[in-house]
Design a protein around this motif. Structure first.
Motif, PDB file in Angstrom:
ATOM      1  N   MET A 238       0.816  -1.185   0.000  1.00  0.00           N
ATOM      2  CA  MET A 238       0.000   0.000   0.000  1.00  0.00           C
ATOM      3  C   MET A 238       0.867   1.258   0.000  1.00  0.00           C
ATOM      4  SD  MET A 238      -2.782   1.595   2.685  1.00  0.00           S
ATOM      5  CE  MET A 238      -3.108   0.108   3.462  1.00  0.00           C
ATOM      6  N   LEU A 239       1.796   1.373   0.928  1.00  0.00           N
ATOM      7  CA  LEU A 239       2.673   2.535   0.972  1.00  0.00           C
ATOM      8  C   LEU A 239       3.921   2.285   0.141  1.00  0.00           C
ATOM      9  CD1 LEU A 239       2.522   3.349   4.785  1.00  0.00           C
ATOM     10  CD2 LEU A 239       1.283   4.497   2.955  1.00  0.00           C
ATOM     11  N   ASP A 240       4.393   3.301  -0.534  1.00  0.00           N
ATOM     12  CA  ASP A 240       5.634   3.203  -1.284  1.00  0.00           C
ATOM     13  C   ASP A 240       6.820   3.629  -0.429  1.00  0.00           C
ATOM     14  OD1 ASP A 240       6.994   2.875  -3.977  1.00  0.00           O
ATOM     15  OD2 ASP A 240       7.586   4.918  -3.413  1.00  0.00           O
ATOM     16  N   HIS A 241       6.674   4.746   0.291  1.00  0.00           N
ATOM     17  CA  HIS A 241       7.709   5.212   1.201  1.00  0.00           C
ATOM     18  C   HIS A 241       7.116   6.227   2.167  1.00  0.00           C
ATOM     19  CE1 HIS A 241       7.820   8.128  -2.116  1.00  0.00           C
ATOM     20  NE2 HIS A 241       8.176   9.003  -1.189  1.00  0.00           N
ATOM     21  N   VAL A 242       7.817   6.449   3.280  1.00  0.00           N
ATOM     22  CA  VAL A 242       7.388   7.423   4.289  1.00  0.00           C
ATOM     23  C   VAL A 242       8.615   8.216   4.721  1.00  0.00           C
ATOM     24  CG1 VAL A 242       5.475   6.009   5.143  1.00  0.00           C
ATOM     25  CG2 VAL A 242       7.721   5.814   6.221  1.00  0.00           C
ATOM     26  N   GLY A 243       8.379   9.337   5.394  1.00  0.00           N
ATOM     27  CA  GLY A 243       9.488  10.149   5.864  1.00  0.00           C
ATOM     28  C   GLY A 243       9.141  10.883   7.138  1.00  0.00           C
ATOM     29  N   ILE A 244      10.190  11.237   7.870  1.00  0.00           N
ATOM     30  CA  ILE A 244      10.028  12.014   9.095  1.00  0.00           C
ATOM     31  C   ILE A 244      10.988  13.190   9.059  1.00  0.00           C
ATOM     32  CG2 ILE A 244       9.260  10.051  10.476  1.00  0.00           C
ATOM     33  CD1 ILE A 244      12.089  10.013  11.756  1.00  0.00           C
ATOM     34  N   LEU A 245      10.711  14.188   9.881  1.00  0.00           N
ATOM     35  CA  LEU A 245      11.576  15.344  10.038  1.00  0.00           C
ATOM     36  C   LEU A 245      12.480  15.117  11.243  1.00  0.00           C
ATOM     37  CD1 LEU A 245       8.891  18.142   9.540  1.00  0.00           C
ATOM     38  CD2 LEU A 245      10.375  17.090   7.809  1.00  0.00           C
ATOM     39  N   VAL A 246      13.755  15.518  11.118  1.00  0.00           N
ATOM     40  CA  VAL A 246      14.709  15.373  12.215  1.00  0.00           C
ATOM     41  C   VAL A 246      15.388  16.708  12.476  1.00  0.00           C
ATOM     42  CG1 VAL A 246      15.062  12.915  11.773  1.00  0.00           C
ATOM     43  CG2 VAL A 246      16.593  14.566  10.706  1.00  0.00           C
ATOM     44  N   ALA A 247      15.554  17.043  13.734  1.00  0.00           N
ATOM     45  CA  ALA A 247      16.142  18.327  14.110  1.00  0.00           C
ATOM     46  C   ALA A 247      17.662  18.332  13.974  1.00  0.00           C
ATOM     47  CB  ALA A 247      15.744  18.684  15.546  1.00  0.00           C
ATOM     48  N   ASP A 248      18.298  17.221  14.268  1.00  0.00           N
ATOM     49  CA  ASP A 248      19.756  17.126  14.251  1.00  0.00           C
ATOM     50  C   ASP A 248      20.142  15.960  13.339  1.00  0.00           C
ATOM     51  OD1 ASP A 248      22.446  16.368  14.829  1.00  0.00           O
ATOM     52  OD2 ASP A 248      22.306  17.229  16.838  1.00  0.00           O
ATOM     53  N   TRP A 249      20.545  16.282  12.115  1.00  0.00           N
ATOM     54  CA  TRP A 249      20.839  15.262  11.107  1.00  0.00           C
ATOM     55  C   TRP A 249      21.885  14.270  11.605  1.00  0.00           C
ATOM     56  CZ3 TRP A 249      18.966  13.371   6.717  1.00  0.00           C
ATOM     57  CH2 TRP A 249      19.785  12.542   5.960  1.00  0.00           C
ATOM     58  N   THR A 250      22.957  14.770  12.163  1.00  0.00           N
ATOM     59  CA  THR A 250      24.056  13.900  12.585  1.00  0.00           C
ATOM     60  C   THR A 250      23.600  12.930  13.666  1.00  0.00           C
ATOM     61  OG1 THR A 250      25.645  15.622  12.007  1.00  0.00           O
ATOM     62  CG2 THR A 250      26.419  13.875  13.482  1.00  0.00           C
ATOM     63  N   ARG A 251      22.873  13.426  14.639  1.00  0.00           N
ATOM     64  CA  ARG A 251      22.364  12.579  15.732  1.00  0.00           C
ATOM     65  C   ARG A 251      21.363  11.561  15.193  1.00  0.00           C
ATOM     66  NH1 ARG A 251      18.732  15.225  20.381  1.00  0.00           N
ATOM     67  NH2 ARG A 251      17.397  15.394  18.567  1.00  0.00           N
ATOM     68  N   ALA A 252      20.437  12.002  14.346  1.00  0.00           N
ATOM     69  CA  ALA A 252      19.427  11.090  13.791  1.00  0.00           C
ATOM     70  C   ALA A 252      20.084  10.036  12.909  1.00  0.00           C
ATOM     71  CB  ALA A 252      18.386  11.877  13.001  1.00  0.00           C
ATOM     72  N   ARG A 253      21.035  10.442  12.096  1.00  0.00           N
ATOM     73  CA  ARG A 253      21.727   9.495  11.208  1.00  0.00           C
ATOM     74  C   ARG A 253      22.448   8.438  12.029  1.00  0.00           C
ATOM     75  NH1 ARG A 253      24.606   9.337   5.890  1.00  0.00           N
ATOM     76  NH2 ARG A 253      25.024   7.106   5.879  1.00  0.00           N
ATOM     77  N   ALA A 254      23.136   8.831  13.086  1.00  0.00           N
ATOM     78  CA  ALA A 254      23.847   7.871  13.941  1.00  0.00           C
ATOM     79  C   ALA A 254      22.864   6.910  14.597  1.00  0.00           C
ATOM     80  CB  ALA A 254      24.676   8.609  14.993  1.00  0.00           C
ATOM     81  N   PHE A 255      21.727   7.434  15.073  1.00  0.00           N
ATOM     82  CA  PHE A 255      20.713   6.596  15.711  1.00  0.00           C
ATOM     83  C   PHE A 255      20.170   5.561  14.722  1.00  0.00           C
ATOM     84  CE2 PHE A 255      16.255   5.623  16.477  1.00  0.00           C
ATOM     85  CZ  PHE A 255      16.312   5.095  17.755  1.00  0.00           C
ATOM     86  N   TYR A 256      19.727   6.008  13.558  1.00  0.00           N
ATOM     87  CA  TYR A 256      19.113   5.085  12.599  1.00  0.00           C
ATOM     88  C   TYR A 256      20.136   4.126  11.980  1.00  0.00           C
ATOM     89  CZ  TYR A 256      14.543   7.055  13.176  1.00  0.00           C
ATOM     90  OH  TYR A 256      13.337   7.419  13.724  1.00  0.00           O
ATOM     91  N   ASP A 257      21.361   4.584  11.744  1.00  0.00           N
ATOM     92  CA  ASP A 257      22.387   3.662  11.261  1.00  0.00           C
ATOM     93  C   ASP A 257      22.544   2.492  12.231  1.00  0.00           C
ATOM     94  OD1 ASP A 257      22.890   5.267   9.044  1.00  0.00           O
ATOM     95  OD2 ASP A 257      24.849   5.974   9.760  1.00  0.00           O
ATOM     96  N   ALA A 258      22.605   2.787  13.525  1.00  0.00           N
ATOM     97  CA  ALA A 258      22.793   1.741  14.537  1.00  0.00           C
ATOM     98  C   ALA A 258      21.541   0.889  14.711  1.00  0.00           C
ATOM     99  CB  ALA A 258      23.186   2.378  15.873  1.00  0.00           C
ATOM    100  N   ALA A 259      20.381   1.532  14.828  1.00  0.00           N
ATOM    101  CA  ALA A 259      19.135   0.804  15.095  1.00  0.00           C
ATOM    102  C   ALA A 259      18.730  -0.094  13.930  1.00  0.00           C
ATOM    103  CB  ALA A 259      18.006   1.790  15.407  1.00  0.00           C
ATOM    104  N   PHE A 260      18.975   0.344  12.705  1.00  0.00           N
ATOM    105  CA  PHE A 260      18.558  -0.418  11.535  1.00  0.00           C
ATOM    106  C   PHE A 260      19.541  -1.514  11.130  1.00  0.00           C
ATOM    107  CE2 PHE A 260      15.742   3.184   9.613  1.00  0.00           C
ATOM    108  CZ  PHE A 260      14.697   2.801  10.429  1.00  0.00           C
ATOM    109  N   ALA A 261      20.780  -1.429  11.564  1.00  0.00           N
ATOM    110  CA  ALA A 261      21.787  -2.422  11.151  1.00  0.00           C
ATOM    111  C   ALA A 261      21.335  -3.860  11.403  1.00  0.00           C
ATOM    112  CB  ALA A 261      23.123  -2.136  11.827  1.00  0.00           C
ATOM    113  N   PRO A 262      20.760  -4.189  12.579  1.00  0.00           N
ATOM    114  CA  PRO A 262      20.332  -5.575  12.799  1.00  0.00           C
ATOM    115  C   PRO A 262      19.216  -6.033  11.857  1.00  0.00           C
ATOM    116  CG  PRO A 262      20.500  -4.420  14.889  1.00  0.00           C
ATOM    117  CD  PRO A 262      20.623  -3.397  13.797  1.00  0.00           C
ATOM    118  N   LEU A 263      18.498  -5.081  11.247  1.00  0.00           N
ATOM    119  CA  LEU A 263      17.398  -5.410  10.338  1.00  0.00           C
ATOM    120  C   LEU A 263      17.853  -5.434   8.881  1.00  0.00           C
ATOM    121  CD1 LEU A 263      14.631  -3.158  11.952  1.00  0.00           C
ATOM    122  CD2 LEU A 263      15.122  -5.565  12.423  1.00  0.00           C
ATOM    123  N   GLY A 264      19.132  -5.173   8.639  1.00  0.00           N
ATOM    124  CA  GLY A 264      19.639  -5.150   7.268  1.00  0.00           C
ATOM    125  C   GLY A 264      19.234  -3.903   6.501  1.00  0.00           C
ATOM    126  N   ILE A 265      18.913  -2.834   7.215  1.00  0.00           N
ATOM    127  CA  ILE A 265      18.483  -1.574   6.612  1.00  0.00           C
ATOM    128  C   ILE A 265      19.629  -0.571   6.716  1.00  0.00           C
ATOM    129  CG2 ILE A 265      16.859   0.349   6.815  1.00  0.00           C
ATOM    130  CD1 ILE A 265      14.848  -1.665   8.018  1.00  0.00           C
TER     131      ILE A 265
END
Length: 127
Positions: A1-28
């Motif tokens: 149903m959905l093709d893609h979604v997005g969110i807004l982040v206040a601090d790119w560097t902090r958000a990127r570090a968080f998602y890089d780490a959190a998604f790694a176990p999921l292969g993302i």
């Protein structure tokens, strides 16, 4: 149903570090970062396993409270997601475990990201 979604982040560097780490176990991973010449100077990047399905956009104002659930192949991936997200600065919003009130095989974990979004990994496979 959905093709893609997005969110807004206040601090790119902090958000990127968080998602890089959190998604790694999921292969993302971060698959695409749009050149700032095309975005008015803000950083925009898309995560996915094979195509960019979840996008981050740098913004002055974010809007906490969104919920996104990401599919995990196993309960071990859910556990690893939660541990990695917590180590990367996430806030626990529900430790890994069965959520039988949703479905008898619903195994999920919930973490609040640095911008207040509820991020979940879920596995629907039986034990």
């Amino acid at each position: 149903m959905l093709d893609h979604v997005g969110i807004l982040v206040a601090d790119w560097t902090r958000a990127r570090a968080f998602y890089d780490a959190a998604f790694a176990p999921l292969g993302i991973t971060m698959l695409n970062q749009v050149p700032v010449e095309y975005t008015g100077g803000v950083r925009v990047g898309g995560y996915g396993a094979t195509s960019p399905d979840f996008w981050l956009t740098e913004a002055a104002q974010t809007g906490p409270g969104r919920h996104y659930a990401f599919a995990a192949k196993s309960r071990a991936e859910v556990d690893a997601f939660h541990a990695a997200a917590m180590a990367a600065g996430g806030q626990d919003n529900g430790a890994p475990g069965l959520r039988e009130h949703y479905h008898p095989t619903y195994y999920g974990a919930f973490v609040i990201d640095p911008d207040g979004n509820n991020i979940e990994a879920v596995c629907h496979a039986p034990g």
